[in-house]
Design an enzyme around this catalytic site. Structure first.
Site, short mmCIF file in Angstrom:
data_model
loop_
_atom_site.label_atom_id
_atom_site.label_comp_id
_atom_site.label_asym_id
_atom_site.label_seq_id
_atom_site.Cartn_x
_atom_site.Cartn_y
_atom_site.Cartn_z
N GLY A 123 0.79 -1.40 0.02
CA GLY A 123 -0.15 -0.02 -0.02
C GLY A 123 0.92 1.24 0.08
O GLY A 123 2.05 1.03 0.25
N CYS A 124 0.45 2.28 -0.35
CA CYS A 124 1.07 3.46 -0.43
C CYS A 124 1.41 4.12 0.81
O CYS A 124 2.44 4.47 0.97
CB CYS A 124 0.18 4.86 -1.33
SG CYS A 124 -1.49 4.99 -0.64
N TYR A 125 0.48 4.09 1.86
CA TYR A 125 0.89 4.55 3.04
C TYR A 125 1.77 3.56 3.79
O TYR A 125 2.83 3.96 4.37
CB TYR A 125 -0.27 4.50 4.18
CG TYR A 125 -1.07 5.63 4.06
CD1 TYR A 125 -0.76 7.12 4.16
CD2 TYR A 125 -2.43 5.67 3.78
CE1 TYR A 125 -1.41 8.16 4.08
CE2 TYR A 125 -3.33 6.93 3.74
CZ TYR A 125 -2.82 8.07 3.86
OH TYR A 125 -3.51 9.00 3.81
#
Length: 332
Positions: free
Chosen positions: A133-135
């Site tokens: 995921g980006c986070y």
């Protein structure tokens, strides 16, 4: 070498970014795309198309079923899943963080977690990769070396993250309308409720052999793209040791750079870079900043980096870095 890549979900923000990046890749071509609107195949039709690699920019709960069918029918091709379906180590963890049963439990544990700089050796030659995921990418890239080297306490970490609106996807939602988002700023999924917490903690435990419980709070910025994460940590050694641990971990990296001044979103947008800086905070505390583009290093760019690694191409092939060493700014 010329690699034919099929892109599932090419009409979402991440899918569009995949197509854009693949079209400028010197050794890859877009074999087909699936999605809504003219010019795209239906997802089911995409399963009938032959390709050397498949990128799945589909929603969680759906993506794993396509990954399973592609693995069965086209076992020699590379499948990179950009959803959250294959990021967690067990079906129980998936149900906890995603609130539903897993649709392809036979794939759990088969995918290599695609945090490129950390799992580079495992990704090489892999045929099923789960893109982070980006986070999670923005948090893990700083934390993995810091915790692995024991230069911060594992039980005292706060991650304060801000993302552009593309991180929420392209579906029509009232809170993402321009008049709702512009000139505003808000938190969501506070504490320990965001789905990316599960994958962050699973990777940290696998890398450090200790349980890490993270306080994580994301915020929605009134901008299109980019993530800036502030990690508030308690060092076990001098501040310079934190920076040295990061520099040692990423000394050979094309895309992860330790810098002096706190990074800005404008430093990383539309590149595959992640920039990290370390600074003193309150006595006995430090703050570590991490900035990246949520659609590139946080999604499509890292997926192409993983594809390059999986098929033996130079990992930076077709990807841009805008990094120039800082000449001014406060030293860590």
């Amino acid at each position: 070498m010329s690699v034919r890549v099929g892109v599932f979900g090419a009409t979402g923000y991440t899918g569009r970014e995949l197509v854009r990046l693949l079209r400028r890749h010197p050794r890859a071509s877009v074999a087909f795309t699936t999605g809504s609107g003219g010019g795209h195949l239906a997802h089911e039709k995409g399963l009938e198309q032959a390709a050397d690699a498949y990128m799945l920019a589909l929603p969680h709960g759906v993506s794993a079923t396509y990954a399973a069918r592609l693995r069965e029918a086209r076992g020699h091709s590379v499948v990179v899943d950009l959803s959250g379906d294959l990021r967690l180590p067990t079906t129980e963890a998936y149900k906890k963080w995603y609130g539903q049963e897993h649709q392809a439990p036979q794939l759990i544990g088969q995918a290599v977690f695609g945090l490129s700089e950390v799992y580079r050796d495992r990704i090489a030659g892999a045929r099923l990769v789960s893109n982070p995921g980006c986070y999670a990418t923005s948090v893990l890239l700083p934390l993995v070396p810091l915790l692995r080297e024991g230069v911060i306490h594992a039980a005292d970490i706060v991650a304060d993250a801000k993302s552009g609106a593309t991180g929420a996807g392209r579906s029509l939602r009232e809170d993402l309308l321009f008049c709702e988002l512009a000139e505003d700023f808000s938190a969501y999924s506070p504490g320990r409720t965001h789905r990316h917490v599960g994958e962050i903690e699973a990777v940290l435990q696998e890398q450090t052999r200790q349980a890490v419980e993270l306080t994580f709070c994301p915020h929605l910025l009134p901008v299109k793209r980019g993530i800036l994460t502030a990690l508030y940590v308690k060092p076990t050694r001098e501040l310079a040791e934190l920076r040295r641990a990061l520099e040692a971990a990423y000394a050979g990296s094309c895309f992860v750079h330790v810098v002096d001044a706190p990074p800005r979103l404008s430093d990383v947008v539309e590149t595959n870079d992640c920039r990290i800086s370390v600074h003193a905070a309150a006595p006995g505390r430090a703050v570590v900043f991490s900035a990246l583009d949520n659609l590139v290093k946080g999604a499509a760019g890292q997926a192409i980096q993983n594809l390059n690694l999986a098929i033996g191409l130079p990992e930076a092939e077709g990807l841009a870095s805008a990094f120039e060493p800082a000449t001014t700014g406060a030293s860590a």
